[in-house]
Design a protein around this motif. Structure first.
Motif, PDB file in Angstrom:
ATOM      1  N   PHE A   1     -28.804 -19.960 -12.824  1.00 14.26           N
ATOM      2  CA  PHE A   1     -29.510 -20.890 -13.686  1.00 14.26           C
ATOM      3  C   PHE A   1     -29.057 -22.320 -13.458  1.00 14.26           C
ATOM      4  N   ARG A   2     -28.581 -22.581 -12.270  1.00 18.07           N
ATOM      5  CA  ARG A   2     -28.119 -23.933 -11.967  1.00 18.07           C
ATOM      6  C   ARG A   2     -29.279 -24.868 -11.672  1.00 18.07           C
ATOM      7  N   GLU A   3     -30.368 -24.318 -11.161  1.00 18.64           N
ATOM      8  CA  GLU A   3     -31.526 -25.165 -10.858  1.00 18.64           C
ATOM      9  C   GLU A   3     -32.507 -25.148 -12.020  1.00 18.64           C
ATOM     10  N   LEU A   4     -33.214 -26.244 -12.129  1.00 18.24           N
ATOM     11  CA  LEU A   4     -34.189 -26.383 -13.207  1.00 18.24           C
ATOM     12  C   LEU A   4     -35.347 -25.396 -13.037  1.00 18.24           C
ATOM     13  N   TRP A   5     -35.717 -25.124 -11.782  1.00 16.76           N
ATOM     14  CA  TRP A   5     -36.835 -24.217 -11.537  1.00 16.76           C
ATOM     15  C   TRP A   5     -36.512 -22.795 -11.980  1.00 16.76           C
ATOM     16  N   ASN A   6     -35.266 -22.372 -11.840  1.00 17.85           N
ATOM     17  CA  ASN A   6     -34.889 -21.042 -12.309  1.00 17.85           C
ATOM     18  C   ASN A   6     -34.990 -20.943 -13.831  1.00 17.85           C
ATOM     19  N   CYS A   7     -34.580 -21.978 -14.510  1.00 16.92           N
ATOM     20  CA  CYS A   7     -34.714 -22.003 -15.975  1.00 16.92           C
ATOM     21  C   CYS A   7     -36.188 -21.979 -16.371  1.00 16.92           C
ATOM     22  N   PHE A   8     -36.975 -22.737 -15.646  1.00 19.35           N
ATOM     23  CA  PHE A   8     -38.415 -22.775 -15.922  1.00 19.35           C
ATOM     24  C   PHE A   8     -39.041 -21.398 -15.722  1.00 19.35           C
ATOM     25  N   ASP A   9     -38.658 -20.695 -14.643  1.00 17.94           N
ATOM     26  CA  ASP A   9     -39.161 -19.345 -14.407  1.00 17.94           C
ATOM     27  C   ASP A   9     -38.720 -18.388 -15.501  1.00 17.94           C
ATOM     28  N   CYS A  10     -37.509 -18.511 -15.948  1.00 12.62           N
ATOM     29  CA  CYS A  10     -37.007 -17.646 -17.015  1.00 12.62           C
ATOM     30  C   CYS A  10     -37.791 -17.868 -18.302  1.00 12.62           C
ATOM     31  N   LEU A  34     -51.630 -20.643 -20.073  1.00 15.30           N
ATOM     32  CA  LEU A  34     -51.749 -21.891 -19.312  1.00 15.30           C
ATOM     33  C   LEU A  34     -50.416 -22.316 -18.718  1.00 15.30           C
ATOM     34  N   LEU A  35     -49.333 -21.987 -19.376  1.00 12.84           N
ATOM     35  CA  LEU A  35     -48.025 -22.353 -18.845  1.00 12.84           C
ATOM     36  C   LEU A  35     -47.728 -21.627 -17.544  1.00 12.84           C
ATOM     37  N   ARG A  36     -48.309 -20.440 -17.384  1.00  9.86           N
ATOM     38  CA  ARG A  36     -48.078 -19.708 -16.146  1.00  9.86           C
ATOM     39  C   ARG A  36     -48.680 -20.435 -14.938  1.00  9.86           C
ATOM     40  N   LEU A  37     -49.702 -21.230 -15.182  1.00  3.80           N
ATOM     41  CA  LEU A  37     -50.290 -21.998 -14.086  1.00  3.80           C
ATOM     42  C   LEU A  37     -49.317 -23.038 -13.529  1.00  3.80           C
ATOM     43  N   ALA A  38     -48.385 -23.439 -14.354  1.00  6.43           N
ATOM     44  CA  ALA A  38     -47.417 -24.442 -13.902  1.00  6.43           C
ATOM     45  C   ALA A  38     -46.492 -23.894 -12.817  1.00  6.43           C
ATOM     46  N   ARG A  39     -46.459 -22.594 -12.661  1.00  6.26           N
ATOM     47  CA  ARG A  39     -45.628 -22.010 -11.604  1.00  6.26           C
ATOM     48  C   ARG A  39     -46.129 -22.419 -10.215  1.00  6.26           C
ATOM     49  N   LEU A  40     -47.396 -22.804 -10.136  1.00 12.82           N
ATOM     50  CA  LEU A  40     -47.931 -23.225  -8.851  1.00 12.82           C
ATOM     51  C   LEU A  40     -47.251 -24.484  -8.324  1.00 12.82           C
ATOM     52  N   ILE A  41     -46.628 -25.220  -9.210  1.00 17.37           N
ATOM     53  CA  ILE A  41     -45.906 -26.420  -8.786  1.00 17.37           C
ATOM     54  C   ILE A  41     -44.784 -26.044  -7.826  1.00 17.37           C
ATOM     55  N   ARG A  42     -44.223 -24.871  -8.020  1.00 15.23           N
ATOM     56  CA  ARG A  42     -43.162 -24.419  -7.121  1.00 15.23           C
ATOM     57  C   ARG A  42     -43.670 -24.281  -5.691  1.00 15.23           C
ATOM     58  N   LEU A  43     -44.941 -23.850  -5.534  1.00 18.38           N
ATOM     59  CA  LEU A  43     -45.496 -23.730  -4.194  1.00 18.38           C
ATOM     60  C   LEU A  43     -45.582 -25.086  -3.507  1.00 18.38           C
ATOM     61  N   VAL A  44     -45.895 -26.111  -4.269  1.00 18.25           N
ATOM     62  CA  VAL A  44     -45.970 -27.455  -3.696  1.00 18.25           C
ATOM     63  C   VAL A  44     -44.580 -27.895  -3.240  1.00 18.25           C
ATOM     64  N   LYS A  45     -43.583 -27.611  -4.047  1.00 18.54           N
ATOM     65  CA  LYS A  45     -42.219 -27.964  -3.663  1.00 18.54           C
ATOM     66  C   LYS A  45     -41.792 -27.193  -2.422  1.00 18.54           C
ATOM     67  N   LEU A  46     -42.147 -25.923  -2.357  1.00 21.00           N
ATOM     68  CA  LEU A  46     -41.813 -25.101  -1.202  1.00 21.00           C
ATOM     69  C   LEU A  46     -42.511 -25.616   0.047  1.00 21.00           C
ATOM     70  N   ALA A  47     -43.753 -26.028  -0.103  1.00 20.97           N
ATOM     71  CA  ALA A  47     -44.508 -26.529   1.048  1.00 20.97           C
ATOM     72  C   ALA A  47     -43.877 -27.803   1.612  1.00 20.97           C
ATOM     73  N   ARG A  48     -43.261 -28.588   0.759  1.00 22.29           N
ATOM     74  CA  ARG A  48     -42.620 -29.812   1.235  1.00 22.29           C
ATOM     75  C   ARG A  48     -41.331 -29.523   1.991  1.00 22.29           C
ATOM     76  N   THR A  49     -40.645 -28.460   1.600  1.00 20.58           N
ATOM     77  CA  THR A  49     -39.343 -28.198   2.203  1.00 20.58           C
ATOM     78  C   THR A  49     -39.425 -27.378   3.482  1.00 20.58           C
ATOM     79  N   VAL A  50     -40.454 -26.591   3.642  1.00 23.07           N
ATOM     80  CA  VAL A  50     -40.552 -25.731   4.824  1.00 23.07           C
ATOM     81  C   VAL A  50     -41.029 -26.566   6.009  1.00 23.07           C
TER      82      VAL A  50
END
Length: 130
Positions: A1-10, A34-50
């Motif tokens: 739970f060190r990253e904000l995204w893990n807390c958000f997923d939890c 509707l909050l579950r749609l916000a998980r798609l933001i993680r895909l955008v972050k992943l796309a930037r890092t790969v």
């Protein structure tokens, strides 16, 4: 739970469990969905890092940069279609008014090029190959 995204997923998982548990309750739980749609933001972050998505980033950047040219091309295409629609509407007017031609053919020509609106629609269909 060190990253904000893990807390958000939890938090989203807890909301999902609450949504399932409260499914038969008398109040609306669609806001939790509707909050579950916000998980798609993680895909955008992943796309930037790969590294493999460099080509995708180049393509989206070039599409964003070519919006102005795309608008002018669309305006030019509409103007050319309007010009030919007016030309065909005027030229075929004499054919439509000629009573020596078969009525069915004249009706078909009028259906496609009888007035400007019909001629413009026909030109649009011709452009798209419809």
């Amino acid at each position: 739970f060190r990253e904000l995204w893990n807390c958000f997923d939890c938090i989203l998982c807890v909301f999902w469990i609450a949504d399932r548990a409260l499914e038969n309750m008398p109040f609306d739980t669609s806001m939790l969905r509707l909050l579950r749609l916000a998980r798609l933001i993680r895909l955008v972050k992943l796309a930037r890092t790969v590294q493999g998505f460099d080509a995708l980033a180049v393509m989206t950047t070039s599409l964003h940069g070519s919006i102005h040219a795309l608008i002018w091309v669309a305006v030019l295409l509409v103007l050319v279609q309007m010009t030919f629609a007016l030309l065909l509407s005027q030229v075929l007017f004499f054919y439509i008014e000629d009573e020596s031609q078969p009525v069915e053919d004249r009706r078909d020509v009028f259906e496609y090029f009888g007035n400007f609106t019909r001629a413009m629609l026909s030109m649009f269909e011709i452009t798209l190959g419809n």
